[in-house]
Design a protein around this motif. Structure first.
Motif, PDB file in Angstrom:
ATOM      1  N   SER A  56       0.450   3.732  -3.089  1.00 47.28           N
ATOM      2  CA  SER A  56      -0.175   5.009  -2.733  1.00 47.28           C
ATOM      3  C   SER A  56       0.830   6.151  -2.865  1.00 47.28           C
ATOM      4  N   TYR A  67       0.836  -1.202   0.000  1.00 43.62           N
ATOM      5  CA  TYR A  67       0.000   0.000   0.000  1.00 43.62           C
ATOM      6  C   TYR A  67       0.869   1.250   0.000  1.00 43.62           C
ATOM      7  N   PRO A  82      -6.728  -2.918   0.740  1.00 49.09           N
ATOM      8  CA  PRO A  82      -6.057  -1.608   0.684  1.00 49.09           C
ATOM      9  C   PRO A  82      -4.982  -1.541  -0.406  1.00 49.09           C
ATOM     10  N   THR A  83      -4.205  -2.626  -0.550  1.00 50.86           N
ATOM     11  CA  THR A  83      -3.171  -2.623  -1.586  1.00 50.86           C
ATOM     12  C   THR A  83      -3.784  -2.586  -2.983  1.00 50.86           C
ATOM     13  N   ALA A  95      -4.850   0.946  -3.623  1.00 45.80           N
ATOM     14  CA  ALA A  95      -3.704   1.808  -3.937  1.00 45.80           C
ATOM     15  C   ALA A  95      -3.186   1.527  -5.342  1.00 45.80           C
TER      16      ALA A  95
END
Length: 356
Positions: A9, A5, A187-188, A191
């Motif tokens: 990100s 992430y 989440p990864t 991102a």
């Protein structure tokens, strides 16, 4: 927070910051440019938020505020991009205000709230944010086929498919995982998606179509430097013989009342003239200076309406009958177009031209 992430990100934020810098350098003097910058900065803050330690008080509010404003800024930007001849609707500030109030109450209430109250404000904020993004996407869709600026049509399609859909997915995921654990890898994946979209946006803005935003946004006359008022307008591209013949054919067709067809589209007009739609778009935009096909039609329609409203021999005709005769489906769009031209309603205009 996983290293995946952080990597993706961070890359997305760097690319979005690069895009925001380009927009700031070239278009910060335009309201649309400033709203777009706010959208980009809000997305950057959103991506950075999970990587930072928790903030409370004023620091947390300042970090969350750009995120909270993203849906409203997105709708305002799309309105200025696509409806440049229309003011922002006054009722639009109500959902914008509600979205801000609900978001602040859910995350930064000055007094402690119970779990049920906090959850209610959170759900209301998600609903209003989704509504604002939906209104922005609806604005991008509206009158899409009437848009004569090719770069703006591409920009509208990209915003609709990529940015609007991304925002809807993000807010939908927030609502889905608000009260349950977030699965590993989500989440990864988020991102990575943000990074790929940011990379595509930067490639398009900086390499493939660097003039896209500049050509898409019209600059208000009040913001044009005064020195430019004394300069002659830039010369129009020269027309070859087939284009000259096509232009003459178009002008004759419109002068003979071609604009009176109700619901006339540029595709239908191209069929009537026996030409290709994209060639007609280019002709009307680059050689006649119109950015919207409805604006082009309104030029002829309002001219005829003005003459008929000022004609004593047609004083008995209702305004609605004139509007329908010249191609409008109803009175509302006719009144709006007429008032943009004359700063008067058709009835007020007739009263001035034909005093009792």
């Amino acid at each position: 927070m996983t290293s995946g992430y952080l990597f993706f990100s961070g890359g997305a934020c760097a690319l979005l910051l690069l895009a925001a810098t380009k927009v700031s350098v070239h278009h910060r003097q335009l309201a649309a440019g400033r709203w777009l910058i706010l959208v980009l900065l809000g997305v950057i803050c959103y991506l950075l938020l999970p990587t930072l330690p928790p903030f409370s008080g004023l620091g947390g509010l300042l970090l969350h505020l750009p995120i909270i404003l993203v849906p409203a800024a997105f709708w305002l930007f799309t309105h200025l991009l696509c409806r440049e001849e229309e003011p922002f609707p006054p009722w639009g500030w109500l959902p914008i205000g509600l979205s801000i109030v609900f978001s602040l109450a859910a995350n930064h209430a000055p007094i402690p709230l119970g779990n049920k109250t906090e959850a209610a404000f959170f759900n209301l904020s998600q609903f209003t944010r989704l509504g604002l993004i939906g209104l922005g996407m609806f604005t991008l869709l509206g009158q899409f086929h009437s848009d004569l600026v090719e770069e703006r049509r591409r920009l509208r399609a990209i915003l609709l498919i990529a940015v609007g859909t991304y925002m809807l997915i993000v807010i939908g995921a927030e609502s889905l995982f608000a009260y349950r654990p977030v699965p590993d890898g989500v989440p990864t994946l988020h991102a990575l998606l943000a990074s790929l979209l940011s990379l595509a946006a930067c490639l398009w803005l900086l390499a493939l179509s660097p003039s896209a935003i500049g050509e898409s946004l019209s600059q208000p006359l009040a913001e044009v430097p005064l020195i430019e008022e004394v300069l002659p307008p830039p010369p129009l591209p020269s027309l070859d013989e087939p284009q000259q013949a096509q232009l003459l054919k178009l002008q004759e067709h419109m002068e003979n009342g071609g604009y009176r067809y109700t619901g006339l589209t540029i595709r239908e007009l191209a069929d009537q003239l026996g030409t290709r739609e994209h060639l007609l778009r280019t002709l009307i935009n680059r050689h006649l200076g119109y950015r919207n096909f409805n604006e082009y039609l309104n030029h002829f329609r309002i001219d005829e309406a003005s003459a008929r409203l000022a004609d004593p021999g047609q004083a008995h005709l209702p305004v609605l009958s004139i509007a329908l005769d010249i191609g409008y489906r109803s009175l509302s769009p006719f009144n709006a177009a007429f008032k943009r031209r004359h700063n008067q309603t058709p009835t007020e205009y007739r009263r001035d031209k034909l005093p009792a």
